[in-house]
Write an enzyme that holds these catalytic residues in place. Structure first.
Site, PDB file in Angstrom:
ATOM      1  N   ARG A  40      37.961  62.622  28.402  1.00  0.00           N
ATOM      2  CA  ARG A  40      38.904  63.284  29.297  1.00  0.00           C
ATOM      3  C   ARG A  40      38.564  63.011  30.755  1.00  0.00           C
ATOM      4  NH1 ARG A  40      37.583  68.312  26.975  1.00  0.00           N
ATOM      5  NH2 ARG A  40      38.050  67.227  25.064  1.00  0.00           N
TER       6      ARG A  40
ATOM      7  N   ASP B 283      37.842  68.250  32.651  1.00  0.00           N
ATOM      8  CA  ASP B 283      37.843  69.416  31.766  1.00  0.00           C
ATOM      9  C   ASP B 283      37.254  70.573  32.568  1.00  0.00           C
ATOM     10  OD1 ASP B 283      37.968  70.900  29.394  1.00  0.00           O
ATOM     11  OD2 ASP B 283      35.969  70.283  28.750  1.00  0.00           O
TER      12      ASP B 283
ATOM     13  N   ASP C 153      36.125  74.510  32.007  1.00  0.00           N
ATOM     14  CA  ASP C 153      35.935  75.614  31.064  1.00  0.00           C
ATOM     15  C   ASP C 153      35.392  76.828  31.800  1.00  0.00           C
ATOM     16  OD1 ASP C 153      36.711  74.186  28.809  1.00  0.00           O
ATOM     17  OD2 ASP C 153      34.693  73.480  28.384  1.00  0.00           O
TER      18      ASP C 153
ATOM     19  N   ARG D 117      45.145  65.000  33.244  1.00  0.00           N
ATOM     20  CA  ARG D 117      44.447  65.016  31.956  1.00  0.00           C
ATOM     21  C   ARG D 117      45.447  64.876  30.814  1.00  0.00           C
ATOM     22  NH1 ARG D 117      40.492  69.477  29.083  1.00  0.00           N
ATOM     23  NH2 ARG D 117      40.960  68.782  26.974  1.00  0.00           N
TER      24      ARG D 117
HETATM   25  N1  LIG Z   1      36.444  80.062  28.025  1.00  0.00           N
HETATM   26  C1  LIG Z   1      37.419  79.151  27.955  1.00  0.00           C
HETATM   27  N2  LIG Z   1      37.590  78.243  28.955  1.00  0.00           N
HETATM   28  C2  LIG Z   1      38.561  77.309  28.890  1.00  0.00           C
HETATM   29  N3  LIG Z   1      39.432  77.174  27.856  1.00  0.00           N
HETATM   30  C3  LIG Z   1      39.308  78.058  26.852  1.00  0.00           C
HETATM   31  C4  LIG Z   1      38.304  79.066  26.852  1.00  0.00           C
HETATM   32  N4  LIG Z   1      38.443  79.804  25.713  1.00  0.00           N
HETATM   33  C5  LIG Z   1      39.465  79.288  25.037  1.00  0.00           C
HETATM   34  N5  LIG Z   1      39.996  78.227  25.700  1.00  0.00           N
HETATM   35  C6  LIG Z   1      41.126  77.444  25.213  1.00  0.00           C
HETATM   36  O1  LIG Z   1      40.708  76.129  24.918  1.00  0.00           O
HETATM   37  C7  LIG Z   1      41.822  75.280  25.157  1.00  0.00           C
HETATM   38  C8  LIG Z   1      41.410  73.892  25.587  1.00  0.00           C
HETATM   39  O2  LIG Z   1      40.439  73.418  24.882  1.00  0.00           O
HETATM   40  P1  LIG Z   1      39.959  71.959  25.241  1.00  0.00           P
HETATM   41  O3  LIG Z   1      40.961  70.948  24.819  1.00  0.00           O
HETATM   42  O4  LIG Z   1      39.513  71.884  26.692  1.00  0.00           O
HETATM   43  O5  LIG Z   1      38.737  71.975  24.276  1.00  0.00           O
HETATM   44  P2  LIG Z   1      37.595  71.001  24.341  1.00  0.00           P
HETATM   45  O6  LIG Z   1      37.150  70.943  25.777  1.00  0.00           O
HETATM   46  O7  LIG Z   1      37.988  69.699  23.671  1.00  0.00           O
HETATM   47  O8  LIG Z   1      36.477  71.677  23.462  1.00  0.00           O
HETATM   48  P3  LIG Z   1      35.516  72.853  23.829  1.00  0.00           P
HETATM   49  O9  LIG Z   1      36.364  74.080  23.841  1.00  0.00           O
HETATM   50  O10 LIG Z   1      34.524  72.796  22.729  1.00  0.00           O
HETATM   51  O11 LIG Z   1      34.897  72.559  25.187  1.00  0.00           O
HETATM   52  C9  LIG Z   1      42.526  75.874  26.335  1.00  0.00           C
HETATM   53  O12 LIG Z   1      43.897  75.571  26.263  1.00  0.00           O
HETATM   54  C10 LIG Z   1      42.240  77.339  26.236  1.00  0.00           C
HETATM   55  O13 LIG Z   1      43.350  78.056  25.762  1.00  0.00           O
HETATM   56  N1  LIG Z   2      28.115  65.447  27.489  1.00  0.00           N
HETATM   57  C1  LIG Z   2      29.265  66.063  27.270  1.00  0.00           C
HETATM   58  N2  LIG Z   2      29.772  66.074  26.028  1.00  0.00           N
HETATM   59  C2  LIG Z   2      30.948  66.713  25.801  1.00  0.00           C
HETATM   60  C3  LIG Z   2      31.636  67.355  26.853  1.00  0.00           C
HETATM   61  C4  LIG Z   2      31.079  67.315  28.151  1.00  0.00           C
HETATM   62  O1  LIG Z   2      31.653  67.860  29.128  1.00  0.00           O
HETATM   63  N3  LIG Z   2      29.894  66.669  28.320  1.00  0.00           N
HETATM   64  N4  LIG Z   2      32.793  68.018  26.596  1.00  0.00           N
HETATM   65  C5  LIG Z   2      33.257  68.090  25.377  1.00  0.00           C
HETATM   66  C6  LIG Z   2      34.451  68.896  25.113  1.00  0.00           C
HETATM   67  O2  LIG Z   2      34.508  70.015  25.846  1.00  0.00           O
HETATM   68  C7  LIG Z   2      32.653  67.418  24.243  1.00  0.00           C
HETATM   69  N5  LIG Z   2      31.445  66.745  24.553  1.00  0.00           N
END
Ligand SMILES: Nc1ncnc2c1ncn2[C@@H]1O[C@H](COP(=O)(O)OP(=O)(O)OP(=O)(O)O)[C@@H](O)[C@H]1O
Ligand SMILES: Nc1nc2c(c(=O)[nH]1)N=C(CO)CN2
Length: 175
Positions: A93, A96, A98, A84
């Site tokens: 990406r 991802d 989360d 990634r």
């Molecule tokens: N519950 C969580 N799960 C995963 N990452 C988290 C969480 N809470 C905070 N983070 C932080 O978010 C950072 C990464 O964010 P990332 O770049 O994946 O955000 P994103 O996927 O673009 O947006 P979103 O957070 O809205 O999904 C990680 O490095 C981590 O420190």
């Molecule tokens: N449909 C969809 N949209 C997104 C997604 C994702 O996993 N699915 N992840 C994002 C950043 O975490 C932003 N937007």
């Protein structure tokens, strides 16, 4: 101590299904972590930054002796291992991962918030999560996630893409 966590996986670059499967394989290889259930795979319209390709999203339930922060570190390591590249927030990406929920805990660390702060706005997270476990509640808001999902207007942006009847992770690799 055994903990229950729910994760959300997403990919919208290249062979999206392959990245999801590889991420699950890596999770399964993790010491102190077992996959309990995997959801089907959904194709979902991009949310946030909409000028990008559709995602594949799914959810998994894991049982783990890792702390929430150790689990985050492992997720970040898997993202890195699968190549990634972080371009910009909400952008495309390969993979991802989360953490949505960890037991019933509320965690506020600098680099980790649980429940995931944006999960209640996202049908692409809630639909797969509720397929795995329809009884999950939001620990901070103390509401059922089924109720939360029913209040989200845009659910047609989430379509079943591959059905998986998933106890454990290995079912993913059968076809
Ligand atoms: N519950 C969580 N799960 C995963 N990452 C988290 C969480 N809470 C905070 N983070 C932080 O978010 C950072 C990464 O964010 P990332 O770049 O994946 O955000 P994103 O996927 O673009 O947006 P979103 O957070 O809205 O999904 C990680 O490095 C981590 O420190
Ligand atoms: N449909 C969809 N949209 C997104 C997604 C994702 O996993 N699915 N992840 C994002 C950043 O975490 C932003 N937007």
């Amino acid at each position: 101590m055994i903990n229950i966590a729910y994760l959300s996986l997403g990919s919208n670059i290249g062979d999206r299904e392959r990245w999801l499967k590889q991420a699950i394989m890596e999770l399964e290889r993790t010491d102190g972590l077992q996959i309990e259930k995997v959801s089907s795979i959904y194709e979902t319209d991009p949310v946030g930054f909409t000028e990008q390709d559709a995602f594949l999203n799914m959810a998994v339930k894991v049982k783990t002796s890792l702390s929430a922060h150790e689990l985050l570190i492992r997720c970040l390591q898997i993202e890195k291992q699968l190549g990634r590249v972080r371009e910009f927030r909400w952008g495309p990406r390969k993979i991802d991962l989360d953490i949505l929920l960890y037991n019933n805990e509320n965690i506020e660390m600098e680099d980790l918030q649980i429940p995931h702060p944006r999960m209640t706005e996202r049908a692409f997270v809630l639909v797969p999560l509720l397929e795995i476990d329809g009884k999950v509640r939001h620990p901070q808001q103390n509401v059922s996630l089924v109720e939360v999902l029913s209040g989200i207007p845009d659910k047609e942006g989430v379509r079943l893409w591959k059905q998986i009847n998933g106890e454990g992770g290995s079912v993913l690799f059968e076809s």
